[in-house]
Design a protein around this motif. Structure first.
Motif, PDB file in Angstrom:
ATOM      1  N   GLY A   9       1.978   1.869  -3.393  1.00  0.00           N
ATOM      2  CA  GLY A   9       0.858   2.441  -4.142  1.00  0.00           C
ATOM      3  C   GLY A   9       0.715   3.928  -3.879  1.00  0.00           C
ATOM      4  N   CYS A  10       0.889   4.328  -2.613  1.00  0.00           N
ATOM      5  CA  CYS A  10       0.833   5.757  -2.252  1.00  0.00           C
ATOM      6  C   CYS A  10       1.902   6.546  -2.994  1.00  0.00           C
TER       7      CYS A  10
ATOM      8  N   THR B 276       0.829  -1.203   0.000  1.00  0.00           N
ATOM      9  CA  THR B 276       0.000   0.000   0.000  1.00  0.00           C
ATOM     10  C   THR B 276       0.865   1.255   0.000  1.00  0.00           C
ATOM     11  N   SER B 277       1.968   1.222   0.723  1.00  0.00           N
ATOM     12  CA  SER B 277       2.854   2.393   0.736  1.00  0.00           C
ATOM     13  C   SER B 277       3.477   2.617  -0.649  1.00  0.00           C
TER      14      SER B 277
ATOM     15  N   LYS C  76      -6.317   7.020  -5.827  1.00  0.00           N
ATOM     16  CA  LYS C  76      -6.015   7.624  -4.521  1.00  0.00           C
ATOM     17  C   LYS C  76      -7.127   7.320  -3.520  1.00  0.00           C
TER      18      LYS C  76
ATOM     19  N   THR D 230      -6.530  -4.950   8.206  1.00  0.00           N
ATOM     20  CA  THR D 230      -6.112  -6.032   7.323  1.00  0.00           C
ATOM     21  C   THR D 230      -6.853  -7.303   7.706  1.00  0.00           C
TER      22      THR D 230
ATOM     23  N   ILE E  89      -6.743   3.665  -2.416  1.00  0.00           N
ATOM     24  CA  ILE E  89      -5.598   3.504  -1.516  1.00  0.00           C
ATOM     25  C   ILE E  89      -5.881   4.146  -0.162  1.00  0.00           C
ATOM     26  N   THR E  90      -6.553   5.290  -0.153  1.00  0.00           N
ATOM     27  CA  THR E  90      -6.914   5.936   1.115  1.00  0.00           C
ATOM     28  C   THR E  90      -7.829   5.028   1.935  1.00  0.00           C
ATOM     29  N   THR E  91      -8.782   4.402   1.275  1.00  0.00           N
ATOM     30  CA  THR E  91      -9.666   3.448   1.967  1.00  0.00           C
ATOM     31  C   THR E  91      -8.852   2.289   2.516  1.00  0.00           C
ATOM     32  N   GLU E  92      -7.925   1.772   1.724  1.00  0.00           N
ATOM     33  CA  GLU E  92      -7.093   0.653   2.148  1.00  0.00           C
ATOM     34  C   GLU E  92      -6.232   1.025   3.354  1.00  0.00           C
ATOM     35  N   ILE E  93      -5.640   2.218   3.314  1.00  0.00           N
ATOM     36  CA  ILE E  93      -4.789   2.660   4.421  1.00  0.00           C
ATOM     37  C   ILE E  93      -5.587   2.750   5.722  1.00  0.00           C
TER      38      ILE E  93
END
Length: 133
Positions: A6-7, A3-4, A105, A116, A108-112
């Motif tokens: 991806g950011c 994820t990072s 974005k 998990t 990814i924001t939702t994932e962050i």
């Protein structure tokens, strides 16, 4: 970790998209094109957010009171309406890129900000919602 990465990719893509807008605006400036294709009313007819943002960016770069462009002066009494298709359609093309970056974005924001699978599995197990296969 993924994820990072991806950011970082989203931030780099955003920077590249903005640079592409600046390069295209400078190209239009060098060719002494017109800013009429970036008018607010034109882009309100097809209100794609990325397209509107790119058109705004072009207007900001090319027709500023603080930093007047040669374009504005060269077209003050000009009836010329259209430049090359590739230049006047930059908001539509670059806008799709901006919309895609915004979409990624958001994902990814939702994932962050989400849990998990380990905490979720534990939560479901404690609630008897866990059904092993």
């Amino acid at each position: 970790m993924i994820t990072s990465l991806g950011c970082e990719a989203v931030e780099r893509a955003n920077a590249i998209a903005r640079q592409a807008d600046i390069v295209a605006a400078l190209t239009l400036e060098v060719l002494k094109g017109t800013t009429k294709a970036f008018d607010t009313d034109i882009h309100a007819l097809r209100p794609h957010q990325g397209q509107i943002e790119v058109a705004f960016r072009f207007r900001s770069l090319l027709d500023s009171d603080h930093h007047p462009s040669e374009i504005a002066e060269s077209h003050r009494f000009c009836d010329r309406v259209q430049d090359a298709y590739t230049l006047r359609c930059c908001p539509q093309v670059h806008g799709v890129v901006n919309d895609t970056i915004a979409f990624v974005k958001n994902i990814i924001t939702t994932e962050i900000n989400s849990a998990t699978d380990n905490p979720v599995s534990l939560f479901l197990f404690k609630r008897n919602w866990f059904f092993p296969l």
